[in-house]
Design a protein around this motif. Structure first.
Motif, PDB file in Angstrom:
ATOM      1  N   GLY A 193       9.619  47.132 -30.170  1.00  0.00           N
ATOM      2  CA  GLY A 193       9.661  45.731 -29.767  1.00  0.00           C
ATOM      3  C   GLY A 193      10.457  45.531 -28.490  1.00  0.00           C
ATOM      4  O   GLY A 193      10.072  44.764 -27.611  1.00  0.00           O
ATOM      5  N   GLY A 194      11.575  46.232 -28.383  1.00  0.00           N
ATOM      6  CA  GLY A 194      12.380  46.154 -27.161  1.00  0.00           C
ATOM      7  C   GLY A 194      11.634  46.674 -25.948  1.00  0.00           C
ATOM      8  O   GLY A 194      11.715  46.100 -24.863  1.00  0.00           O
ATOM      9  N   LEU A 195      10.905  47.762 -26.128  1.00  0.00           N
ATOM     10  CA  LEU A 195      10.104  48.285 -25.016  1.00  0.00           C
ATOM     11  C   LEU A 195       9.019  47.293 -24.600  1.00  0.00           C
ATOM     12  O   LEU A 195       8.760  47.103 -23.406  1.00  0.00           O
ATOM     13  N   ALA A 196       8.388  46.660 -25.579  1.00  0.00           N
ATOM     14  CA  ALA A 196       7.337  45.693 -25.262  1.00  0.00           C
ATOM     15  C   ALA A 196       7.892  44.494 -24.502  1.00  0.00           C
ATOM     16  O   ALA A 196       7.323  44.061 -23.491  1.00  0.00           O
ATOM     17  N   VAL A 197       9.008  43.961 -24.961  1.00  0.00           N
ATOM     18  CA  VAL A 197       9.610  42.808 -24.289  1.00  0.00           C
ATOM     19  C   VAL A 197      10.126  43.203 -22.907  1.00  0.00           C
ATOM     20  O   VAL A 197       9.937  42.477 -21.924  1.00  0.00           O
ATOM     21  N   GLY A 198      10.776  44.357 -22.814  1.00  0.00           N
ATOM     22  CA  GLY A 198      11.277  44.820 -21.510  1.00  0.00           C
ATOM     23  C   GLY A 198      10.155  45.054 -20.517  1.00  0.00           C
ATOM     24  O   GLY A 198      10.273  44.700 -19.340  1.00  0.00           O
ATOM     25  N   GLY A 234       7.250  43.560 -20.521  1.00  0.00           N
ATOM     26  CA  GLY A 234       6.755  42.240 -20.128  1.00  0.00           C
ATOM     27  C   GLY A 234       7.666  41.560 -19.118  1.00  0.00           C
ATOM     28  O   GLY A 234       7.202  40.936 -18.164  1.00  0.00           O
ATOM     29  N   PHE A 235       8.970  41.708 -19.309  1.00  0.00           N
ATOM     30  CA  PHE A 235       9.934  41.113 -18.385  1.00  0.00           C
ATOM     31  C   PHE A 235       9.824  41.742 -16.995  1.00  0.00           C
ATOM     32  O   PHE A 235       9.783  41.038 -15.985  1.00  0.00           O
ATOM     33  N   VAL A 236       9.740  43.055 -16.961  1.00  0.00           N
ATOM     34  CA  VAL A 236       9.612  43.744 -15.679  1.00  0.00           C
ATOM     35  C   VAL A 236       8.286  43.393 -15.015  1.00  0.00           C
ATOM     36  O   VAL A 236       8.223  43.156 -13.800  1.00  0.00           O
ATOM     37  N   ALA A 237       7.212  43.337 -15.792  1.00  0.00           N
ATOM     38  CA  ALA A 237       5.907  42.960 -15.230  1.00  0.00           C
ATOM     39  C   ALA A 237       5.960  41.545 -14.667  1.00  0.00           C
ATOM     40  O   ALA A 237       5.408  41.272 -13.593  1.00  0.00           O
ATOM     41  N   PHE A 238       6.630  40.652 -15.373  1.00  0.00           N
ATOM     42  CA  PHE A 238       6.782  39.282 -14.891  1.00  0.00           C
ATOM     43  C   PHE A 238       7.495  39.255 -13.542  1.00  0.00           C
ATOM     44  O   PHE A 238       7.057  38.594 -12.604  1.00  0.00           O
TER      45      PHE A 238
END
Length: 141
Positions: free
Chosen positions: A14-19, A21-25
């Motif tokens: 979950g942390g990898l997925a959110v991280g 997404g944040f970096v992609a944003f």
């Protein structure tokens, strides 16, 4: 033991997925470079990048713990001001990158009154924030 490993794996995933997404944003929309352009501080882009990295790390660490900061009430105003500046600058950079306001003004038919639209949104946010803090925060103490 297997339950603990499953929880660790799911939390890490979950942390990898959110991280990611944040970096992609930040990368796809070019938020940090645009923010440095708007503030005319292009020479300090690395400070902005490291600030985003450390902010994400500290925010993640604090959210995973039951952290209580024993600070004086006089720290609330400067901390709130810094949070407001961060959210405002991030929102300004995001809307600048996406050209949200001109598109919104054309859609609702107020092309010539875009300044009035922006002022209405800003005053609405201020009034809403004041109502929240004056009613909900003091009401439930």
């Amino acid at each position: 033991m297997l339950d603990v490993l499953l929880v660790v794996f799911v939390g890490f995933a979950g942390g990898l997925a959110v991280g990611t997404g944040f970096v992609a944003f930040l990368v796809v929309l070019g938020v940090i470079p645009r923010l440095t352009q708007l503030t005319k501080t292009m020479k300090r882009i690395h400070a902005y990048e490291w600030g985003a990295v450390f902010g994400a790390l500290v925010g993640g660490w604090v959210s995973l713990r039951h952290s209580v900061f024993h600070l004086s009430k006089y720290w609330l105003a400067p901390i709130g001001l810094l949070h407001g500046i961060f959210v405002g600058m991030l929102a300004a950079a995001l809307t600048e990158v996406l050209n949200v306001w001109p598109i919104l003004a054309k859609r609702i038919g107020v092309d010539e009154r875009i300044v009035a639209l922006l002022m209405a949104i800003a005053f609405g946010k201020v009034v809403g924030s004041l109502f929240h803090w004056l009613y909900f925060v003091d009401h439930f103490r």
